[in-house]
Scaffold this active site. Sequence first.
Site, PDB file in Angstrom:
ATOM      1  N   ARG A   2      27.924 -20.992 -16.144  1.00  0.00           N
ATOM      2  CA  ARG A   2      27.453 -21.254 -17.501  1.00  0.00           C
ATOM      3  C   ARG A   2      26.228 -22.140 -17.485  1.00  0.00           C
ATOM      4  NH1 ARG A   2      28.175 -25.528 -20.675  1.00  0.00           N
ATOM      5  NH2 ARG A   2      29.782 -26.394 -19.355  1.00  0.00           N
ATOM      6  N   ARG A   5      22.900 -20.979 -16.949  1.00  0.00           N
ATOM      7  CA  ARG A   5      23.217 -20.189 -18.091  1.00  0.00           C
ATOM      8  C   ARG A   5      21.979 -19.508 -18.715  1.00  0.00           C
ATOM      9  NH1 ARG A   5      27.071 -24.097 -17.215  1.00  0.00           N
ATOM     10  NH2 ARG A   5      27.050 -25.868 -18.401  1.00  0.00           N
ATOM     11  N   ASP A 358      34.569 -26.431 -17.765  1.00  0.00           N
ATOM     12  CA  ASP A 358      34.022 -25.358 -16.940  1.00  0.00           C
ATOM     13  C   ASP A 358      33.349 -25.911 -15.692  1.00  0.00           C
ATOM     14  OD1 ASP A 358      31.969 -26.534 -18.499  1.00  0.00           O
ATOM     15  OD2 ASP A 358      30.668 -24.863 -17.966  1.00  0.00           O
ATOM     16  N   GLU A 359      33.113 -25.027 -14.753  1.00  0.00           N
ATOM     17  CA  GLU A 359      32.311 -25.312 -13.551  1.00  0.00           C
ATOM     18  C   GLU A 359      32.693 -26.626 -12.885  1.00  0.00           C
ATOM     19  OE1 GLU A 359      28.294 -22.782 -14.570  1.00  0.00           O
ATOM     20  OE2 GLU A 359      28.415 -24.814 -15.346  1.00  0.00           O
ATOM     21  N   ALA A 360      33.989 -26.902 -12.829  1.00  0.00           N
ATOM     22  CA  ALA A 360      34.471 -28.119 -12.157  1.00  0.00           C
ATOM     23  C   ALA A 360      34.687 -27.802 -10.685  1.00  0.00           C
ATOM     24  CB  ALA A 360      35.752 -28.609 -12.822  1.00  0.00           C
TER      25      ALA A 360
END
Length: 547
Positions: A2, A5, A358-360
């Site tokens: 994202r 993104r 997100d995106e952890a």
Amino acid sequence: MRGHRLRTPPHRPPRSLARLGVALLLTVAAGVGAGGAAAPGTAAGGARQAAAPAALDSVIPAPAAVAPGGSPYEITADTAIRVPPGSSAAAASARDAGEYLAGVLRPSTGFDLPVGSESGEVELRLSARLKKAVGTEGYELTSGADGVLISAAAPAGLFHGVQTLRQLLPPTVEADTAQDGPWLVAGGRITDEPRFAYRSAMLDVARHFFTVEQVKRYIDQLALYKYNTLHLHLTDDQGWRLAIDSWPNLAEYGGSTQVGGGPGGYYTKDQYRELVAYAASRHMTVVPEVDMPGHTNSALASYAELNCDGVAPPLYTGTSVGFSSLCVPKEVTYDFVDDVVRELAELTPGRYLHIGGDEAHSTPHDEYVAFMERAQKIVAKYGKTVVGWHQITANPAEGAVAQYWGTTGGEQEVIDAAKAGTPLVLSPANRTYLDMKYHAQTPLGLSWAGYVEVRQSYDWDPGTYMRGGVPESAVLGVEAPMWSETLSTNDQIEFMAFPRAAGAAELGWSPAAKLGWDGYRDRLVAQGPRWEAMGIDFYRSAQVPWE
């Protein structure tokens, strides 16, 4: 990934060239040759030309039902705007909608357009009987030779009806200087209501900071297309944009830069309240986002104790994602989350609070699940409903909303959660991400989700998008996110948002039977001169036969 993104005159800077373009367009349309002297709206000798009003079904989003017929109404110097009497909150909000309409029309028409409850040819009327028919956001608009009536069960419906009325008038009604009429509204009736309850646009103020006035300008533009939610992405690796009293370094230090190393900035609590109130005046609810446990470098840089090793990293001004994480095992992490959520909840009257998720990539999966379980409980503790990016479907709390940003609609974890009762907000990155490049030569934006031309962004159905038997009833709504890694000015936001933001709005509002590229493209053509009059620097896609 994202990460790879409304409009009111005070928030529209002058665009003299755009206005000149509109004037030239109207001159050509009026048939005035190089040697002609007639002004738009007049014929040689000064007589007013006949003008055909815009068709009732020419607006965006497409109305649910249209019944054209009868004579048009012309707004003149004698027109007044009638609003509901009384001192109730609903009546006051309806009067605000009347004043808003007058504020849009006065500069371009040059008319006084008084607003009052005694009489008026343009009337905004509250009618409880309409709640069953069109809900609290729907409206009826009836036009004839004697006037225009906008009826709704609630002020939000009146406001949305006003946006339709704006689009039924000539594009030059949006100008901030006097224009020639006539100002005709076609005769007939529109009955309209939204398909989805949640119709949102997101603005990333963390990668690049945008001032209160810049955000207000975007709110005004979104309002024209009946958006009802503004998602503010307030924190990320590059900046923390809201003052938190219990952790002051978050904004003062963590907010001191942005992508590329600029000065950054943040909103004081009063400024945030101002944005919330301004959005509410346009019948939009602010959903604030504090991203966690990843996308947190600005917080980690501000407080060493939030890091597992107790060492604060430097501030970050790049655009990579997935490298930062709060320290899940430390109890101070949850003190931090509790304080931030508590202060944010106190400032935010809306029901939703977005916690990212997100995106952890730097958070081990078991730690991510443990952290999100505690974080969601903290949000509930302060009376808010959790929204998170769709990764929260790994362990969603009861009632939590998952925001889908994938590109296929096929992630099994999301499908299973939706079928089990987790509502979805759909933001497929290859459809609704407004920061995606239109094509390879687009000077702004990113392309990790592909190129997203105008048809690509519009030509899908939210009700049938998710695979695996997810029903339309699981879809709460649609959101069009605008990430700001490459964007730092309103002109840049507008170039990437329009036309695509109009299409996302239609997908969220209009019934499935009204959707279709051919009809939408034809209606989109009419928005070009309107955007020019509004000073919006939009993308002139070759897929649309602009006038």
